[in-house]
Every structure is written in C-alpha cells, then in structure tokens.
Scaffold this motif. Structure first.
Motif, PDB file in Angstrom:
ATOM      1  N   VAL A  75       0.828  -1.202   0.000  1.00 47.25           N
ATOM      2  CA  VAL A  75       0.000   0.000   0.000  1.00 47.25           C
ATOM      3  C   VAL A  75       0.868   1.260   0.000  1.00 47.25           C
ATOM      4  CG1 VAL A  75      -0.412   0.464   2.481  1.00 47.25           C
ATOM      5  CG2 VAL A  75      -2.246   0.798   0.824  1.00 47.25           C
ATOM      6  N   PHE A  76       1.987   1.250   0.726  1.00 48.31           N
ATOM      7  CA  PHE A  76       2.845   2.440   0.714  1.00 48.31           C
ATOM      8  C   PHE A  76       3.488   2.618  -0.655  1.00 48.31           C
ATOM      9  CE2 PHE A  76       2.613   2.371   5.387  1.00 48.31           C
ATOM     10  CZ  PHE A  76       2.377   3.709   5.598  1.00 48.31           C
ATOM     11  N   GLY A 112       6.659   3.128   5.574  1.00 51.34           N
ATOM     12  CA  GLY A 112       6.408   1.714   5.308  1.00 51.34           C
ATOM     13  C   GLY A 112       7.347   0.839   6.126  1.00 51.34           C
ATOM     14  N   LEU A 113       8.614   1.215   6.131  1.00 50.37           N
ATOM     15  CA  LEU A 113       9.617   0.458   6.879  1.00 50.37           C
ATOM     16  C   LEU A 113       9.313   0.509   8.373  1.00 50.37           C
ATOM     17  CD1 LEU A 113      12.248  -1.115   6.421  1.00 50.37           C
ATOM     18  CD2 LEU A 113      13.493   1.018   6.791  1.00 50.37           C
TER      19      LEU A 113
ATOM     20  N   GLY B  62      -5.323   9.229   4.552  1.00 53.24           N
ATOM     21  CA  GLY B  62      -5.875   8.410   5.623  1.00 53.24           C
ATOM     22  C   GLY B  62      -4.946   7.274   6.019  1.00 53.24           C
ATOM     23  N   LEU B  63      -4.132   6.866   5.061  1.00 45.68           N
ATOM     24  CA  LEU B  63      -3.163   5.798   5.314  1.00 45.68           C
ATOM     25  C   LEU B  63      -2.246   6.164   6.483  1.00 45.68           C
ATOM     26  CD1 LEU B  63      -1.930   3.113   4.337  1.00 45.68           C
ATOM     27  CD2 LEU B  63      -0.580   4.408   2.705  1.00 45.68           C
ATOM     28  N   LEU B  64      -1.962   7.470   6.621  1.00 44.52           N
ATOM     29  CA  LEU B  64      -1.086   7.914   7.706  1.00 44.52           C
ATOM     30  C   LEU B  64      -1.687   7.546   9.065  1.00 44.52           C
ATOM     31  CD1 LEU B  64      -0.116  11.427   6.299  1.00 44.52           C
ATOM     32  CD2 LEU B  64       1.107   9.264   6.049  1.00 44.52           C
ATOM     33  N   TYR B  68      -0.207   4.954  11.811  1.00 39.37           N
ATOM     34  CA  TYR B  68      -0.063   5.270  13.233  1.00 39.37           C
ATOM     35  C   TYR B  68      -0.658   4.166  14.107  1.00 39.37           C
ATOM     36  CZ  TYR B  68      -0.612   7.450  17.746  1.00 39.37           C
ATOM     37  OH  TYR B  68      -0.575   7.688  19.089  1.00 39.37           O
ATOM     38  N   SER B  69      -1.735   3.516  13.634  1.00 38.82           N
ATOM     39  CA  SER B  69      -2.364   2.469  14.438  1.00 38.82           C
ATOM     40  C   SER B  69      -1.383   1.335  14.749  1.00 38.82           C
ATOM     41  CB  SER B  69      -3.612   1.931  13.738  1.00 38.82           C
ATOM     42  OG  SER B  69      -3.260   1.091  12.658  1.00 38.82           O
ATOM     43  N   PHE B  70      -0.484   1.032  13.802  1.00 34.57           N
ATOM     44  CA  PHE B  70       0.497  -0.023  14.059  1.00 34.57           C
ATOM     45  C   PHE B  70       1.523   0.419  15.103  1.00 34.57           C
ATOM     46  CE2 PHE B  70      -1.243  -1.341   9.996  1.00 34.57           C
ATOM     47  CZ  PHE B  70      -1.382  -2.703  10.184  1.00 34.57           C
TER      48      PHE B  70
END
Lengths: 124, 148
Positions: A75-76, A112-113, B62-64, B68-70
């Motif tokens: 995804v990244f 991503g990393l 939104g991916l950001l 952050y959730s991880f």
C-alpha cells in the motif's frame, strides 16, 4: 512484452524521463492490493472492538502477520506511485516537482519500513 | 469589441467575465473549442474518473492514520486505547466509514482500469453500464463490511 516502438528505443526515454516501469508496477501493486484491501478492512474493524491484548494476539497469528506486512509494503508503494502521478500532473515548476516527488517517495518508504518494524515488535 | 474577439489571444476581459460569456467569446473568435472543464457538465464516467484520483489522494492521507495504528499497538495498551477512543468517537466512525467507502470505490474503479488495460470495454454504452456497476458494488461492499 515490449511496448516501445523502434523509434522510441533510438530516441531513448522521452520527456517523461522514464519507461513503462512506473505504469507496470502500479498495475502489479494494484492487483496485489485487491485481496490485501479486504484484509485491511477486517483489521480496521478489529481496531474498533478488540482490546490491546486481543489485537496483539490477532496480529501475531501467522496469516495476519503475513497480511499486515504484505499490505503495508504494497500500500505504501502503490500510494507513492499514485501521488507521484498527481504531483507530476499539477506541479509545473521543475525543482518543486522533483522535490515533492522525492519527499513523497522517501517519506512513504520510511513510513512503510517503520510500520513493518512496528508489526514485528508487536508479534516478536 | 468584435475586432478584439477575432484576435488569436482571448481578450483581457476573458478572465473576468462570466462563464457563459466565455463560451460565446471563445466560439466568436473562431478558435477550436475544446471542452472547458470549468463549465463542462461532466458525464458520470468523467465524474468517476476524477473521483478515482481524489479518493486516491484521500486514501494516501488516511493511510497515515492507519500507519499510526500499528505504532500505537506496538507502543502499548494506553496509546492503543487513545487511538481506539478516537476511532469509536462519532466523528472517528464517520471518518472510518468514509475511508472504507473511498477504498472500495477506488478498488472497483481500479478493477475497471485493469479491464481497460486489457483492451476491453471501451464501448460508450458499456462504459456507462460499468459506471453504475462500480457505484453499486462499492456501496454494497461498504454495507457488507459495516454489517458483517
């Protein structure tokens, strides 16, 4: 398959400074993201209901660890390829364009990393 | 006025006048008329096309949050609980489901791009039909995700 015409080969890469690599990788990553996105939606729903201990255990299940890391890497990569196209279409000043594309690529690679490392720390 | 309209460059007032007048000026100047995106009523397929790009950019943003959730899970129970409370807040829920709808829409239109890449489905009637299928499919998938 080689899509380049003989003339294009002689003249090298043209004004895009790039070949068909970007286009092709965007397609490959998009196909990988079709199944991975369904895993992500399940993950997003789990985020709203599971406790910390539960979600850590859930992520530690081999299949979920695999999908988490596969999803994050793909995804990244896919997002940075997509944002690159948007920047190249709308930013016309050459140095700003190059700087923005680089910022997106470096930033998303680092994120991503870092997220993959976060998953590994959770599931160790 | 008329003389200035015959010039190759649109007259100075072009930028300041109304959109309807702009079309009149452009057609009076005898220059080829390409679709003016600002006044052109986009067909459904066109709206979906630009929506694909907009959702793509929104999803990248939104991916950001999900990145952050991880970090929050790795950081521990407290940080995770803060994130979960944010997500379970009514605004968080709206954001989450808009994100998921945008994702399914982007996925469905993405599949159509892959079909196009295979050289299929360029017929106008088929394109309009597919546009409706995409919208229905993305809505159905979101509802399934919500209720399942």
């Amino acid at each position: 398959m080689d899509y380049k015409t003989p003339l294009a080969k002689v003249r090298s890469l043209g004004s895009a400074h790039n070949g068909t690599g970007h286009w092709w990788m965007q397609r490959i990553s998009s196909m990988m993201l079709i199944p991975l996105s369904f895993w992500f939606v399940i993950y997003a729903k789990k985020l709203t209901i599971l406790t910390h201990a539960e979600i850590s255990a859930w992520l530690a299940e081999p299949l979920n660890s695999f999908f988490a890391i596969a999803w994050l890497m793909t995804v990244f990569y896919h997002a940075s390829l997509g944002l690159q196209v948007i920047i190249e279409d709308y930013v016309h000043c050459e140095w700003r364009k190059i700087a923005a594309v680089w910022a997106v690529k470096v930033g998303f690679f680092a994120l991503g990393l870092a997220t993959v490392l976060a998953v590994l720390r959770t599931v160790h | 006025m008329i003389v200035s309209l015959k010039l190759n460059k649109p007259p100075q007032i072009y930028q300041s006048c109304s959109k309807t007048l702009r079309v009149k000026i452009m057609s009076a100047s005898n220059r080829p008329l390409s679709p003016h995106l600002q006044i052109y009523k986009l067909p459904l397929t066109g709206l979906i096309s630009i929506a694909h790009r907009i959702t793509g950019a929104a999803l990248a943003t939104g991916l950001l949050f999900f990145a952050y959730s991880f970090f929050a899970i790795a950081a521990g129970a407290e940080t995770y609980l803060d994130l979960q409370n944010l997500l379970n807040h009514s605004l968080g829920q709206i954001g989450l489901w808009l994100f998921i709808y945008a994702l399914f829409f982007h996925l469905c239109h993405g599949i159509r791009h892959l079909i196009w890449d295979a050289g299929l489905s360029f017929d106008k009637k088929q394109m309009n039909k597919n546009a409706v299928i995409e919208l229905t499919a993305s809505l159905t998938l979101t509802l399934c995700a919500f209720f399942l």
